[in-house]
Scaffold this active site. Structure first.
Site, PDB file in Angstrom:
ATOM      1  N   GLU A  67      11.065  15.235  15.058  1.00 19.62           N
ATOM      2  CA  GLU A  67      11.173  15.403  13.885  1.00 19.62           C
ATOM      3  C   GLU A  67      11.473  16.153  13.167  1.00 19.62           C
ATOM      4  O   GLU A  67       9.694  16.397  12.983  1.00 19.62           O
ATOM      5  CB  GLU A  67      11.881  13.548  13.526  1.00 19.62           C
ATOM      6  N   CYS A 120      14.341  10.585   5.850  1.00 23.20           N
ATOM      7  CA  CYS A 120      14.407  10.004   7.487  1.00 23.20           C
ATOM      8  C   CYS A 120      15.731  10.148   8.462  1.00 23.20           C
ATOM      9  O   CYS A 120      15.895  10.823   8.883  1.00 23.20           O
ATOM     10  CB  CYS A 120      13.800   8.249   7.626  1.00 23.20           C
ATOM     11  N   LYS A 177       0.855  -0.943  -0.205  1.00 21.91           N
ATOM     12  CA  LYS A 177       0.124  -0.214   0.296  1.00 21.91           C
ATOM     13  C   LYS A 177       0.878   0.885  -0.380  1.00 21.91           C
ATOM     14  O   LYS A 177       1.364   1.673   1.294  1.00 21.91           O
ATOM     15  CB  LYS A 177      -1.014   0.011   1.216  1.00 21.91           C
ATOM     16  N   GLU A 217      10.903   1.088   9.914  1.00 23.13           N
ATOM     17  CA  GLU A 217      11.673   2.554   9.930  1.00 23.13           C
ATOM     18  C   GLU A 217      11.362   3.586  10.063  1.00 23.13           C
ATOM     19  O   GLU A 217      10.349   4.080   8.726  1.00 23.13           O
ATOM     20  CB  GLU A 217      12.330   2.078   7.924  1.00 23.13           C
TER      21      GLU A 217
HETATM   22  P1  NAD Z   1       2.950   8.526   8.680  1.00 22.53           P
HETATM   23  O1  NAD Z   1       3.399   6.902   9.051  1.00 22.53           O
HETATM   24  O2  NAD Z   1       0.933   8.769   8.971  1.00 22.53           O
HETATM   25  O3  NAD Z   1       2.186   7.278   7.057  1.00 22.53           O
HETATM   26  C1  NAD Z   1       2.596   6.146   6.774  1.00 22.53           C
HETATM   27  C2  NAD Z   1       1.616   5.051   6.112  1.00 22.53           C
HETATM   28  O4  NAD Z   1       1.354   4.475   7.153  1.00 22.53           O
HETATM   29  C3  NAD Z   1       0.331   5.638   5.143  1.00 22.53           C
HETATM   30  O5  NAD Z   1       0.807   5.014   3.895  1.00 22.53           O
HETATM   31  C4  NAD Z   1      -0.259   5.928   6.015  1.00 22.53           C
HETATM   32  O6  NAD Z   1      -1.500   5.617   4.527  1.00 22.53           O
HETATM   33  C5  NAD Z   1      -0.044   4.339   6.411  1.00 22.53           C
HETATM   34  N1  NAD Z   1      -0.674   4.785   7.856  1.00 22.53           N
HETATM   35  C6  NAD Z   1      -0.838   5.554   8.162  1.00 22.53           C
HETATM   36  N2  NAD Z   1      -1.574   5.628   9.457  1.00 22.53           N
HETATM   37  C7  NAD Z   1      -1.542   4.214   9.524  1.00 22.53           C
HETATM   38  C8  NAD Z   1      -2.485   3.190  10.856  1.00 22.53           C
HETATM   39  N3  NAD Z   1      -2.859   3.032  11.601  1.00 22.53           N
HETATM   40  N4  NAD Z   1      -2.351   1.469  10.849  1.00 22.53           N
HETATM   41  C9  NAD Z   1      -1.149   1.075   9.347  1.00 22.53           C
HETATM   42  N5  NAD Z   1      -0.601   2.414   8.378  1.00 22.53           N
HETATM   43  C10 NAD Z   1      -1.069   3.213   9.046  1.00 22.53           C
HETATM   44  O7  NAD Z   1       3.505   8.788   7.935  1.00 22.53           O
HETATM   45  P2  NAD Z   1       2.739  10.254   7.155  1.00 22.53           P
HETATM   46  O8  NAD Z   1       2.041  10.656   7.887  1.00 22.53           O
HETATM   47  O9  NAD Z   1       3.346   9.957   5.806  1.00 22.53           O
HETATM   48  O10 NAD Z   1       3.831  11.376   7.884  1.00 22.53           O
HETATM   49  C11 NAD Z   1       4.299  12.060   8.929  1.00 22.53           C
HETATM   50  C12 NAD Z   1       5.521  12.135   9.654  1.00 22.53           C
HETATM   51  O11 NAD Z   1       6.500  10.465   9.110  1.00 22.53           O
HETATM   52  C13 NAD Z   1       6.315  13.069   8.785  1.00 22.53           C
HETATM   53  O12 NAD Z   1       6.132  14.275   9.627  1.00 22.53           O
HETATM   54  C14 NAD Z   1       7.333  12.219   9.630  1.00 22.53           C
HETATM   55  O13 NAD Z   1       8.397  12.516  10.078  1.00 22.53           O
HETATM   56  C15 NAD Z   1       7.788  11.012   9.192  1.00 22.53           C
HETATM   57  N6  NAD Z   1       7.875  10.082   7.761  1.00 22.53           N
HETATM   58  C16 NAD Z   1       8.883   9.532   8.005  1.00 22.53           C
HETATM   59  C17 NAD Z   1       9.370   8.359   6.702  1.00 22.53           C
HETATM   60  C18 NAD Z   1      11.202   7.654   6.489  1.00 22.53           C
HETATM   61  O14 NAD Z   1      11.236   7.684   5.561  1.00 22.53           O
HETATM   62  N7  NAD Z   1      11.444   7.307   8.175  1.00 22.53           N
HETATM   63  C19 NAD Z   1       9.626   8.832   5.484  1.00 22.53           C
HETATM   64  C20 NAD Z   1       7.978  10.112   5.674  1.00 22.53           C
HETATM   65  C21 NAD Z   1       6.898  10.454   6.887  1.00 22.53           C
END
Ligand code: NAD
Length: 473
Positions: free
Chosen positions: A377, A280, A173, A246
């Site tokens: 972060e 990240c 996904k 990650e």
């Molecule tokens: P997020 O963790 O909300 O989303 C990442 C993925 O998880 C998306 O595909 C989302 O649909 C899914 N997701 C969300 N809630 C879920 C749940 N309860 N169960 C399973 N899957 C779920 O991250 P975001 O909203 O895309 O970004 C928010 C923060 O994440 C950013 O502010 C940043 O700090 C961090 N981020 C980190 C990386 C990395 O590479 N480590 C990359 C993008 C964002």
């Protein structure tokens, strides 16, 4: 240039390209307006995808390594043939400059080949007159992969390739913010693998939550926020799913007192501002010796002046918009908090007007703990410069974070720098670079930055379980 993707790209379920009766909008971050819709997978469609992956698993797991490798390499060829189209979609949905999007696609091909080359042969632990003990690596079953929005193609390949090369099947996904290029990958994978081996479904956070509680998914490979990572760990406990998480980071760059500021300024700058700071392992806190604070800040500002912020499709753009409104608001709130608490704005770049989530490249001084920019972060174009007079105290501050993803030491004495880097509480510690990765090098976080590693033999092994076959002679 303006690319429009209409109608919506379909999902890949059980070898078929399918849409959904519901869709959701996807925004172009350079305009803040929707440019396409994507299918919003229903729960039934997720069930179909998982059931198809489960059906496909035994035959795929039994296929010889060489067969799986050949099909992955074929996918790599298809990605290469469609590199320009994929890069345009990445620029459109992420906002990053087109040449950087092309680098992401080239990186995806390189990594895919790197993963496909990793074979996990049987290890003979003992073979004597009494017994023969073998260690075998067995695939887990159906893997659920959940992606972030910063590198939609690269992170997809980082999960497709290790899952498939080890004989697992996959339900993946993308982030609801950036599903388009990943759905294009689905189109490229269509007809290549046996039905059900690769399934790509798009939808919101709820779809991710359905995956993490699904009893037939044996492992979740997740890249995203620490907050979501914790929720996933909790819901994955229902059937003891294997996890690779990650998550975020608050990486430090520690500059020693023997550097030449002008020499390292360009690398320091891009360690922070690459992909608009939405990485990240971006360098999110820069520690410099007090006596070098001014020359380093000046050298960084000189580089910053040359980095054009703009629409990723425009020639000469080096930094695009923040990827989505939620993230833009978060970056702005972190910036406002720092300024309200006394941080000094050393530099802010110009940004295009007229819509879009553009935030200036920002360099700040006089930052201290208690400000969100230090404690949390900051996933965006903000660089806080922190000064130190005592190296031991600086190391304490470097490690004084809940995160532990990466970190770097900058010095003209690489031996001394490596000794200091070794004291970082982080999964990766670099010298005179930040970050540096490769398909043969494991990458992962400690502390709140996650569980497990990706890449290299160690990352691929996480898609397997150990079986010991112990034969009494
Ligand atoms: P997020 O963790 O909300 O989303 C990442 C993925 O998880 C998306 O595909 C989302 O649909 C899914 N997701 C969300 N809630 C879920 C749940 N309860 N169960 C399973 N899957 C779920 O991250 P975001 O909203 O895309 O970004 C928010 C923060 O994440 C950013 O502010 C940043 O700090 C961090 N981020 C980190 C990386 C990395 O590479 N480590 C990359 C993008 C964002």
């Amino acid at each position: 240039m303006n690319v429009h993707v209409k109608p919506a790209l379909p999902m890949l379920i059980d070898g078929k390209l399918v849409s959904s009766n519901k869709t959701f909008d996807v925004d172009d971050p350079a305009t803040g307006k929707p440019f396409t819709q994507c299918p919003d997978a229903t729960r039934e469609q997720l069930e179909e995808a998982v059931a198809a992956a489960k059906r496909a698993f035994p035959a795929w797991a039994a296929a010889p390594y060489a067969e799986r490798k050949a099909l992955l390499e074929k996918l790599g060829e298809r990605i290469k043939e469609n590199a320009d189209a994929l890069a345009e979609l990445v620029t459109l949905e992420v906002g990053k400059p087109l040449d950087k999007a092309k680098q992401e696609i080239a990186g995806a091909c390189y990594w895919l080949k790197g993963f496909a080359d990793i074979e996990l042969p049987i290890e003979v632990l003992k073979d004597n007159e009494k017994q023969r003990v073998e260690l075998r690596r067995k695939p887990l079953g159906v893997v659920g992969a959940i992606l972030p929005w910063n590198y939609p193609v690269l992170t997809a390949v980082w999960k497709i390739a290790p899952a498939l090369i080890t004989g697992n099947t996959l339900v993946m996904k993308p982030s609801p913010y950036t599903p388009v290029a990943t759905l294009k990958l689905a189109e490229l994978a269509h007809g290549l693998f046996p039905d059900g081996v690769v399934n790509i479904v798009s939808g919101g956070n709820e779809l991710g939550a359905w995956m993490t509680t699904h009893p037939d998914i044996r492992k979740i490979s997740f890249t995203g926020s620490a907050e979501t990572g914790k929720k996933i760990m909790e819901s994955a406990s229902t059937n003891l799913k294997r996890l690779t998480l990650e998550l975020g980071g608050n990486d430090a760059g520690l500059v020693l007192d023997d550097v030449e500021p002008k020499k390292i300024a360009n690398d320091l700058f891009w360690s922070r501002f690459s992909n608009n700071g939405q990485v990240c392992v971006a360098m999110k806190r820069l520690f410099v010796p007090e006596k070098l604070a001014d020359p380093i800040a000046e050298a960084l500002i000189e580089v910053a002046r040359k980095a054009k912020v703009g629409n990723g499709f425009e020639e000469g753009t080096e930094i695009g918009p923040v990827q989505n409104r939620m993230q833009y608001e978060k970056v702005k709130a972190i910036f406002d908090d720092a300024v309200a608490k006394g941080a000094k704005v050393l530099y802010q770049s110009e940004v295009p007007e007229g819509g879009g989530y553009f935030f200036p490249v920002t360099i700040l001084a006089d930052v201290k703990p208690g400000m969100r920019i230090v404690d949390e972060e900051a996933f965006g174009p903000l660089l806080p410069i922190l000064t130190y007079s005592d190296l031991e105290e600086a190391l304490e501050r470097v490690n004084g974070t809940e995160y532990g993803l990466g970190g770097s030491v900058w010095s003209s004495d690489t031996g001394r720098a490596a000794e200091i880097a070794e004291r970082f509480e982080s999964g990766s510690a670099w010298v005179n670079q930040h970050p540096a990765m490769g398909p043969d090098i494991p990458f992962g976080g400690v502390k709140g930055s996650g569980i497990g590693v990706e890449c290299g033999r160690w990352g691929v092994e996480e898609y397997t379980s150990i079986q010991v076959v112990n034969v009494k002679k």
